[in-house]
Design an enzyme around this catalytic site. Sequence first.
Site, short mmCIF file in Angstrom:
data_model
loop_
_atom_site.label_atom_id
_atom_site.label_comp_id
_atom_site.label_asym_id
_atom_site.label_seq_id
_atom_site.Cartn_x
_atom_site.Cartn_y
_atom_site.Cartn_z
N PHE A 162 -61.21 36.66 90.48
CA PHE A 162 -62.57 35.98 91.03
C PHE A 162 -63.06 35.11 89.83
O PHE A 162 -63.00 35.54 88.54
CB PHE A 162 -63.47 36.90 91.08
CG PHE A 162 -63.38 37.88 92.33
CD1 PHE A 162 -63.49 37.75 93.77
CD2 PHE A 162 -62.87 39.27 92.02
CE1 PHE A 162 -63.35 38.46 94.70
CE2 PHE A 162 -62.80 40.13 92.97
CZ PHE A 162 -63.05 39.87 94.41
N ASP A 163 -63.51 34.05 90.14
CA ASP A 163 -64.44 33.08 89.43
C ASP A 163 -65.91 33.94 89.51
O ASP A 163 -65.77 34.73 90.49
CB ASP A 163 -64.49 31.77 90.04
CG ASP A 163 -65.63 30.88 89.17
OD1 ASP A 163 -65.51 31.06 88.01
OD2 ASP A 163 -66.00 30.09 89.70
N PHE A 164 -66.62 33.60 88.68
CA PHE A 164 -67.91 34.50 88.63
C PHE A 164 -69.10 33.60 89.33
O PHE A 164 -69.43 34.12 90.63
CB PHE A 164 -68.40 34.64 87.25
CG PHE A 164 -69.49 35.60 87.20
CD1 PHE A 164 -69.26 37.06 87.41
CD2 PHE A 164 -70.53 35.12 86.49
CE1 PHE A 164 -70.47 37.91 87.35
CE2 PHE A 164 -71.80 36.00 86.36
CZ PHE A 164 -71.83 37.22 86.98
#
Length: 342
Positions: A162-164
């Site tokens: 995931f990106d944050f």
Amino acid sequence: MPYELDSRLVIGLASSALFDLEASDRVYRDEGEEAYREYQREHEDLALAPGVAFAFIRKLLSLNDLNPDDPLVEVVLLSRNDPDTGLRVMRSIEHHRLGITRAIFLQGRYPHRFIPAFNISLFLSANQEDVDRAIAAGYPAGRVMPAGALLADEREELHIAFDFDGVLASAASETIFQDQGLTAFHEHERRHAEEPSAPGLLAELARCLARIQQRELAEQDASAGDYQPRLRVSIVTARNAPAHERVIHTLRDWGMTVNEAYFLGGIAKHHVLGIIRPDIFFDDQSSHLADTSDILPSVHVPVGRLNVPMAPSHEIGSTQRSSTQGPPATARERSEDFDDPI
């Protein structure tokens, strides 16, 4: 007694995310609905080839082996086909031995309306319009990006990256970066380092994965160290120090175990993703996915399109729209898909 979904991770899935529909879509676009219908009937017994999200879904469903009597994961097919043309999809699911038994066929109508009814934590589709409508309604959704020749992955482990900001967490901090610049962003994140970020669209998905991780830890304890966890989670973000601390405190607050974290400070993400090769990667910036979708399954979570004007809420167009084509991006839509390091 009704089958309850509240305690399960539920994924809503369009057939365009699960299978390669290029050939059948081409028939629809070139020859029309009746030819498409006849084509699907003629090919009912020919299984569709795996699509972009196939390996992710297969591995996710395999986690039900942890508790076959009370499955942890449920996948519901939300299809724009009608039941007649959708028969090939269901037979393909059976052919590939995927544990998907629940389906809704909508004959061209919008599937996002059913997301809350099924307690869905993620809706995946290749149809941009369907994803945009889900996002505009505040539901967790992502568009699977067109892919090149993805390598087969026989690893049993499910690895999700995931990106944050804008994905697991809200885009609030990203907005500070956009409006005030990197220095202001770092100062803001330093002041709020121990304060969990507001949840983003996929925060509930993260919490569900955390519950599965906790179940796996219990299995590991019960097996005296012989059990190897099958779910691995990574964060791949353009944040760097000092903004990294808030990520850690946020995930800790959610009870989520992250196996790997990459704080890249603006370095192109595909350099890392090409090495770790997760089964799927979620990012809110399509520019970050331009170099990843050809090497691994990638999903765009288009929070920048939240304010894009939509067509009227009644159903529009043919009852058999292409499963992969969405409306062309307008200048405003493109401008709202920020190209930034967060």
